[in-house]
Write a protein that holds these residues in place. Structure first.
Motif, PDB file in Angstrom:
ATOM      1  N   HIS A  62      -6.294   5.509   0.587  1.00 57.79           N
ATOM      2  CA  HIS A  62      -5.978   4.437   1.549  1.00 57.79           C
ATOM      3  C   HIS A  62      -5.688   5.059   2.911  1.00 57.79           C
ATOM      4  CE1 HIS A  62      -4.660   0.436   2.793  1.00 57.79           C
ATOM      5  NE2 HIS A  62      -3.702   1.056   3.470  1.00 57.79           N
ATOM      6  N   THR A  86      -9.160   0.766   2.136  1.00 62.10           N
ATOM      7  CA  THR A  86      -9.192   1.709   1.019  1.00 62.10           C
ATOM      8  C   THR A  86     -10.631   2.080   0.686  1.00 62.10           C
ATOM      9  OG1 THR A  86      -7.180   0.737   0.100  1.00 62.10           O
ATOM     10  CG2 THR A  86      -8.513   2.073  -1.391  1.00 62.10           C
ATOM     11  N   PRO A 144       0.810  -1.224   0.000  1.00 64.02           N
ATOM     12  CA  PRO A 144       0.000   0.000   0.000  1.00 64.02           C
ATOM     13  C   PRO A 144       0.846   1.276   0.000  1.00 64.02           C
ATOM     14  CG  PRO A 144      -0.974  -1.604   1.474  1.00 64.02           C
ATOM     15  CD  PRO A 144       0.346  -2.187   1.028  1.00 64.02           C
ATOM     16  N   TYR A 164      -0.131   3.873  -2.854  1.00 65.93           N
ATOM     17  CA  TYR A 164      -0.746   5.149  -2.431  1.00 65.93           C
ATOM     18  C   TYR A 164       0.336   6.030  -1.817  1.00 65.93           C
ATOM     19  CZ  TYR A 164      -4.801   2.117  -2.988  1.00 65.93           C
ATOM     20  OH  TYR A 164      -5.730   1.244  -3.494  1.00 65.93           O
TER      21      TYR A 164
END
Length: 364
Positions: free
Chosen positions: A178, A210, A142, A146
């Motif tokens: 996120h 998310t 992640p 993001y």
């Protein structure tokens, strides 16, 4: 034939046989003295490897089956992702040497085949080795996906492209956010242009999860054609950061059933070379635009590549079979040498809704 002649013939045959035997003996000795390189294998399949696991290697083994030492002179690879190492000292007859191939899968997902060319004083003088396999790509975290941070949240960057949209209807895209914290957080979109709407304006996202906003652009409300860029402010708590949305607005042609009956633009000259001109002076040129279609041709926008150029149209709508003139004025102050400028036109011609006219000049 008398006995003397028969004796002479036999001596000649014996001489030829002796010479032939000597030649064979010499050839045999020469062949025994040569270096002969023999590999156990010339191909290796790594199978499936992971990009995250780093470089892999395989060692190819060869044997000197000749009578003189083998010297590996060079090993060249088919790409920079493949490295090699090899036995540098001479390999004696009956002994073995090694060629090691290393492959780095970083940034190279999926199947691969690479080669190494081995050159030596042996027979054969060059041997091609192959390595192959399949790389499973790196799975992004992640934090990598993001990476543009707004407080506890992250998005996939600050710039978002919607490509081409039309001046009719509404066009939507999603904005994923996120939440990197461990608890529920609120995030909002504020300060966006009047032709844009968002759903919802405020989003609640659980920790580690998310969520997404829907961004909607109303093509009929966008003020002008061609490339557009707008800013959207994202707010989380006391943190505010800007996102940028870009798109190109073009006319909608979905209502045209028969394009043969539509407007069609023709330009006798799209790109002109004005040769040498004196720098610092103003240059003028007239482009002709003709309508060879069967419906009125509309020039919806004329946009220059810099503020140094001005354009003016005699008519913005051209009847079928008619034409108009686009007057260009180029202020060359501050320019020198070979200079290229463009004029972009947005048209209601379904075959070419966006046309670029070019001007080239050498300023001295």
């Amino acid at each position: 034939m008398n006995s003397r002649g028969l004796l002479g013939m036999m001596m000649a045959l014996l001489l030829l046989a002796g010479l032939h035997g000597t030649a064979l003996a010499k050839d045999g000795k020469q062949g025994n003295k040569g270096a002969k390189i023999s590999f156990r294998e010339t191909e290796h399949d790594f199978g499936t490897i992971a990009e995250d696991d780093g470089a892999v290697s395989h060692t190819f083994t060869f044997k000197n089956e000749g009578k003189v030492p083998i010297v590996v002179q060079s090993v060249s690879t088919s790409c920079g992702c493949t490295a090699s190492d090899w036995t540098k000292e001479p390999v004696l007859p009956g002994k073995e040497g090694k060629i090691t191939a290393r492959f780095n899968p970083l940034g190279r997902p999926h199947q691969f085949t690479k080669s190494l060319t081995v050159r030596s004083n042996g027979d054969p003088a060059s041997v091609i080795l192959f390595i192959r396999g399949n790389v499973t790509p790196h799975v992004k975290t992640p934090s990598e996906i993001y990476f543009y941070r707004i407080g506890a949240f992250g998005t996939k960057g600050s710039y978002h492209s919607m490509d081409k949209i039309t001046d009719k209807g509404k066009h939507a895209t999603e904005l994923e956010v996120h939440n990197f914290s461990e608890k529920k957080e609120l995030i909002s979109l504020v300060d966006y242009p009047p032709y844009m709407s968002v759903k919802p304006e405020t989003l609640k996202v659980r920790g580690g999860e998310t969520g997404s906003f829907k961004i909607i652009i109303d093509g009929e409300k966008v003020p002008s054609y061609d490339y557009q860029s707008c800013k959207v402010t994202v707010k989380h708590g006391e943190t505010s950061r800007a996102l940028h949305y870009a798109f190109t607005l073009l006319p909608d042609f979905s209502h045209i059933k028969d394009k043969d009956k539509a407007a069609k633009a023709y330009f006798p000259h799209r790109n002109v070379d004005l040769g040498q001109r004196k720098k610092g002076k103003t240059i003028k040129y007239d482009f002709v635009v003709k309508n060879i279609g069967k419906a009125p041709l509309k020039i919806l926008r004329a946009k220059t590549s810099c503020g140094c150029m001005l354009v003016d149209l005699d008519e913005k709508e051209i009847r079928p079979g008619g034409e108009t003139t686009l007057h260009m004025v180029f202020n060359t102050e501050g320019y020198a040498g070979r200079t290229n400028k463009t004029i972009k036109l947005i048209l209601n011609d379904p075959s070419q809704p966006m046309v670029t006219l070019g001007v080239t000049v050498v300023l001295e």
